[in-house]
Design a protein around this motif. Structure first.
Motif, PDB file in Angstrom:
ATOM      1  N   MET A  90      40.421  49.356  32.519  1.00 48.74           N
ATOM      2  CA  MET A  90      39.050  48.967  33.101  1.00 48.74           C
ATOM      3  C   MET A  90      39.075  46.965  32.287  1.00 48.74           C
ATOM      4  O   MET A  90      38.788  46.302  33.034  1.00 48.74           O
ATOM      5  N   ASN A  91      39.148  46.524  31.362  1.00 54.39           N
ATOM      6  CA  ASN A  91      39.254  45.257  30.715  1.00 54.39           C
ATOM      7  C   ASN A  91      40.400  44.852  32.058  1.00 54.39           C
ATOM      8  O   ASN A  91      39.953  43.145  32.092  1.00 54.39           O
ATOM      9  N   ASN A  92      41.103  45.607  32.257  1.00 57.03           N
ATOM     10  CA  ASN A  92      42.087  44.342  33.512  1.00 57.03           C
ATOM     11  C   ASN A  92      40.933  43.752  34.783  1.00 57.03           C
ATOM     12  O   ASN A  92      41.103  43.078  35.411  1.00 57.03           O
ATOM     13  N   GLU A  93      39.636  44.370  35.071  1.00 58.93           N
ATOM     14  CA  GLU A  93      38.800  44.248  35.790  1.00 58.93           C
ATOM     15  C   GLU A  93      37.572  43.217  35.359  1.00 58.93           C
ATOM     16  O   GLU A  93      37.566  42.226  35.664  1.00 58.93           O
ATOM     17  N   LYS A  94      37.354  43.533  33.989  1.00 60.21           N
ATOM     18  CA  LYS A  94      36.727  42.929  33.365  1.00 60.21           C
ATOM     19  C   LYS A  94      37.914  41.150  32.870  1.00 60.21           C
ATOM     20  O   LYS A  94      36.303  40.111  32.787  1.00 60.21           O
ATOM     21  N   TYR A  95      38.070  41.497  32.467  1.00 57.11           N
ATOM     22  CA  TYR A  95      38.665  39.419  31.854  1.00 57.11           C
ATOM     23  C   TYR A  95      40.208  39.522  33.271  1.00 57.11           C
ATOM     24  O   TYR A  95      40.988  39.258  32.562  1.00 57.11           O
ATOM     25  N   PRO A  96      40.082  39.288  34.490  1.00 52.84           N
ATOM     26  CA  PRO A  96      40.623  39.135  35.486  1.00 52.84           C
ATOM     27  C   PRO A  96      41.411  37.622  34.916  1.00 52.84           C
ATOM     28  O   PRO A  96      41.242  36.683  34.070  1.00 52.84           O
ATOM     29  N   VAL A  97      42.599  37.485  34.894  1.00 57.45           N
ATOM     30  CA  VAL A  97      43.972  36.501  34.334  1.00 57.45           C
ATOM     31  C   VAL A  97      43.521  34.957  34.962  1.00 57.45           C
ATOM     32  O   VAL A  97      43.492  34.130  33.796  1.00 57.45           O
ATOM     33  N   GLU A  98      43.026  35.412  36.355  1.00 54.62           N
ATOM     34  CA  GLU A  98      43.033  34.110  36.587  1.00 54.62           C
ATOM     35  C   GLU A  98      41.414  33.037  35.852  1.00 54.62           C
ATOM     36  O   GLU A  98      41.729  32.023  35.684  1.00 54.62           O
ATOM     37  N   LYS A  99      40.417  33.625  35.212  1.00 53.28           N
ATOM     38  CA  LYS A  99      39.423  33.410  34.545  1.00 53.28           C
ATOM     39  C   LYS A  99      39.492  32.979  32.870  1.00 53.28           C
ATOM     40  O   LYS A  99      39.066  32.788  32.077  1.00 53.28           O
ATOM     41  N   ALA A 100      40.595  34.480  32.440  1.00 49.98           N
ATOM     42  CA  ALA A 100      40.534  34.979  31.467  1.00 49.98           C
ATOM     43  C   ALA A 100      42.105  33.894  30.622  1.00 49.98           C
ATOM     44  O   ALA A 100      42.107  34.229  28.955  1.00 49.98           O
ATOM     45  N   TYR A 101      42.738  33.426  31.319  1.00 51.78           N
ATOM     46  CA  TYR A 101      43.992  32.746  30.683  1.00 51.78           C
ATOM     47  C   TYR A 101      43.410  31.839  29.560  1.00 51.78           C
ATOM     48  O   TYR A 101      43.249  31.068  29.576  1.00 51.78           O
ATOM     49  N   GLY A 102      44.055  32.488  28.066  1.00 44.97           N
ATOM     50  CA  GLY A 102      44.235  30.926  26.799  1.00 44.97           C
ATOM     51  C   GLY A 102      42.585  30.793  26.882  1.00 44.97           C
ATOM     52  O   GLY A 102      42.005  30.259  25.626  1.00 44.97           O
TER      53      GLY A 102
ATOM     54  N   ASP B  14      49.279  39.360  26.426  1.00 42.59           N
ATOM     55  CA  ASP B  14      50.053  38.338  26.797  1.00 42.59           C
ATOM     56  C   ASP B  14      49.619  37.407  28.239  1.00 42.59           C
ATOM     57  O   ASP B  14      50.137  36.214  28.453  1.00 42.59           O
ATOM     58  N   ASP B  15      49.651  38.548  28.522  1.00 44.07           N
ATOM     59  CA  ASP B  15      49.054  38.004  30.060  1.00 44.07           C
ATOM     60  C   ASP B  15      47.598  36.539  30.353  1.00 44.07           C
ATOM     61  O   ASP B  15      47.997  36.117  31.363  1.00 44.07           O
ATOM     62  N   ARG B  16      46.976  37.448  29.386  1.00 41.10           N
ATOM     63  CA  ARG B  16      46.308  35.715  28.838  1.00 41.10           C
ATOM     64  C   ARG B  16      46.136  35.125  28.015  1.00 41.10           C
ATOM     65  O   ARG B  16      45.229  34.294  27.653  1.00 41.10           O
ATOM     66  N   ASN B  17      47.220  34.806  27.729  1.00 40.90           N
ATOM     67  CA  ASN B  17      47.412  33.956  26.595  1.00 40.90           C
ATOM     68  C   ASN B  17      46.841  33.935  25.871  1.00 40.90           C
ATOM     69  O   ASN B  17      46.502  33.074  24.871  1.00 40.90           O
ATOM     70  N   TRP B  18      46.502  35.002  24.888  1.00 37.84           N
ATOM     71  CA  TRP B  18      45.538  35.004  23.379  1.00 37.84           C
ATOM     72  C   TRP B  18      45.948  35.612  22.631  1.00 37.84           C
ATOM     73  O   TRP B  18      45.334  36.271  21.359  1.00 37.84           O
ATOM     74  N   LYS B  19      47.253  35.330  22.247  1.00 40.16           N
ATOM     75  CA  LYS B  19      47.599  35.897  20.842  1.00 40.16           C
ATOM     76  C   LYS B  19      47.668  34.846  19.957  1.00 40.16           C
ATOM     77  O   LYS B  19      47.241  34.755  18.666  1.00 40.16           O
ATOM     78  N   GLN B  20      47.311  33.888  20.661  1.00 37.73           N
ATOM     79  CA  GLN B  20      46.585  32.333  19.632  1.00 37.73           C
ATOM     80  C   GLN B  20      45.871  32.878  18.710  1.00 37.73           C
ATOM     81  O   GLN B  20      45.843  32.591  18.290  1.00 37.73           O
ATOM     82  N   PHE B  21      44.805  33.541  19.514  1.00 34.61           N
ATOM     83  CA  PHE B  21      43.989  33.892  18.484  1.00 34.61           C
ATOM     84  C   PHE B  21      43.873  35.219  17.704  1.00 34.61           C
ATOM     85  O   PHE B  21      42.826  35.047  16.942  1.00 34.61           O
ATOM     86  N   HIS B  22      45.014  35.869  17.715  1.00 36.93           N
ATOM     87  CA  HIS B  22      45.394  37.039  16.894  1.00 36.93           C
ATOM     88  C   HIS B  22      45.661  36.590  15.131  1.00 36.93           C
ATOM     89  O   HIS B  22      46.193  37.152  15.041  1.00 36.93           O
ATOM     90  N   ASN B  23      45.009  35.379  14.699  1.00 39.23           N
ATOM     91  CA  ASN B  23      45.408  35.965  13.547  1.00 39.23           C
ATOM     92  C   ASN B  23      44.570  37.385  12.863  1.00 39.23           C
ATOM     93  O   ASN B  23      43.803  38.060  13.437  1.00 39.23           O
ATOM     94  N   PRO B  24      45.609  37.868  11.464  1.00 39.81           N
ATOM     95  CA  PRO B  24      45.405  39.379  10.712  1.00 39.81           C
ATOM     96  C   PRO B  24      43.903  39.393  10.943  1.00 39.81           C
ATOM     97  O   PRO B  24      43.328  40.218  10.619  1.00 39.81           O
ATOM     98  N   LYS B  25      43.596  38.212  10.433  1.00 37.88           N
ATOM     99  CA  LYS B  25      41.721  37.905   9.883  1.00 37.88           C
ATOM    100  C   LYS B  25      41.188  38.268  10.957  1.00 37.88           C
ATOM    101  O   LYS B  25      39.746  39.220  10.443  1.00 37.88           O
ATOM    102  N   ASP B  26      41.087  37.390  11.887  1.00 35.57           N
ATOM    103  CA  ASP B  26      40.149  37.997  13.026  1.00 35.57           C
ATOM    104  C   ASP B  26      40.357  39.062  13.653  1.00 35.57           C
ATOM    105  O   ASP B  26      39.865  40.038  14.039  1.00 35.57           O
ATOM    106  N   LEU B  27      41.428  39.352  13.577  1.00 36.90           N
ATOM    107  CA  LEU B  27      41.800  41.076  14.077  1.00 36.90           C
ATOM    108  C   LEU B  27      41.294  41.916  12.845  1.00 36.90           C
ATOM    109  O   LEU B  27      40.669  43.102  14.080  1.00 36.90           O
TER     110      LEU B  27
END
Lengths: 113, 113, 113, 113
Positions: A90-102, B14-27
Motif C-alpha cells: 500500500m505504501n508503495n502506492e502512497k510514496y512512489p519512489v520518483e516522488k519520495a526519494y530522499g 532503501d529504494d527511497r533513500n530514507w535510511k538517512q533519517f532513521h536514527n534510533p531516537k526518531d525511530l
C-alpha cells in the motif's frame, strides 16, 4: 514472526491465564505504554546517540512492544508478517519512489509534486 | 519476523533513500506515534469492542507499529524474534506461574506474595 | 488555569452533552493521543528546530493536550494549579539543587551522589 | 495557569539550570512520556473505574503532564489559557452543537450530517 516466538509468547500468557485481560483496547494501551518506555531511553538524548550506548534498555523495551503486538495480532486473528507485507504494498502506492526519494515529508505533502 | 518481510521493509526504505533519517531516537518517536494511531481506533470504545468492527483500521495501524519496530531492529543490529524470546525467558522469572496465575498486577506487586 | 478558561472548556463539553463519554480512562487515552499529535510536529526534526517554524501546529496540539487535562481534572475533582504546585514541592525533595544543578539524570540516578 | 504556578515551575527549572535541556522536541517527548505514565494508571482497568480508587497516582501523573505543558509554553512564548480559549473557539466551528450534541464522532465524521 517465527512460529516458535509466537508460541512462546502465547504459552507465557496461557500458563498464567492472562488471556482474560487481553481485550483489544487494553492491548492497544499496552503497546502505547511500552512504546513510551522505549522512547524514554532517548529522552534528552542527542539525535546522534547510537544504539550501543543504550543497547540493553533498547532491547528490553523494543521486545516489550513487539510482545504486545504479537498478543494483539493473536486477539484479532492477524498474521504480523502478512499485514506488514500488505502495508508495504500500500505504501508503495502512497510514496512512489520518483516522488519520495530522499524526502521525509508525509505522502500528503508529496502529493503535490 | 520472516526474512521476506524484513527484506521488503528494508527495500522500501532503501529504494527511497530514507535510511538517512532513521536514527534510533526518531525511530522510537515513530513507534510511539504509530502506537497512538492504533490506540485512537479504540478512543471512546467500550472494553468489549471486538476486532471485527474495526478490523481494517487495526490492521493498518498495527502494521505501521511493527514496520517501525523492524526498522528500529535493523538500525540497532537486533533480531526481533531473538529479543522477544529472551524477554519471555526473563519474564518467566519475574512473573512465576504460581504467583501470577490469573492476576494482572505488575511483578512489583506480585513480589510480596 | 484561569476560571474563564475552565468554564469555557466545560461549557463546550456540556453544550454538546459529551460528559457522558468522559470517564477517566478514556480521558487519559485522549491526553496520550493529543500528546502524540504534538510530538508528531517534531518527527524527523533536528533538535534545534525552534518553535517559530512550527508555531501554528504546536499551538493547536498543545491546546488540545491541556484541554483534556482540564476535562480530566474536572472529572476527578482536581485543581490543576494546586496539583502542579504540590508536585513541584515534592520534586524539590527528589531533585535537591545541590545534586541536580545542570544534570539531566532522573532522580533515581541522582540518588547516589 | 495562575502566574504563581507558572513562576514556581520556571523557578524549579532555573534553580537547577535545566533550561539548557528544554528544546521543544524533547519537551514534546516529555509530555508524551508523562501522558503514558498517567494512562498506565488505567491499564487493565474497567471503564467505570472511578478517580477515587487511583486518586494519588492520577494527581501525580496529571501534574507531571501539565508541568511539561507549562515548560513547553514558556519555551515557545505561549500562554496556555490563551491558546486553549482560542482552540475552543475553533472547535465551536468544527463541532456545531446541532451536529455534535450527544455524539462522540470526530468532526470529520460529523461533516456529513
Amino acid at each position: 514472526m517465527n512460529k516458535e516466538t509466537i508460541d512462546k509468547v502465547l504459552k507465557f500468557r496461557d500458563d498464567r491465564n492472562w488471556k482474560q485481560f487481553h481485550n483489544p483496547k487494553d492491548l492497544a494501551i499496552s503497546i502505547s505504554l511500552e512504546a513510551a518506555e522505549l522512547l524514554e531511553v532517548f529522552q534528552w538524548s542527542a539525535e546522534d546517540v547510537n544504539c550501543d550506548d543504550k543497547k540493553d534498555k533498547i532491547v528490553e523495551e523494543l521486545a516489550d512492544v513487539v510482545n504486545y503486538c504479537i498478543l494483539m495480532a493473536d486477539a484479532c486473528g492477524l498474521d504480523l508478517d502478512d499485514i506488514v507485507s500488505k502495508k508495504i504494498d500500500m505504501n508503495n502506492e502512497k510514496y512512489p519512489v520518483e516522488k519520495a526519494y530522499g524526502c521525509k515529508e508525509k505522502y500528503t505533502e508529496l502529493k503535490g509534486r
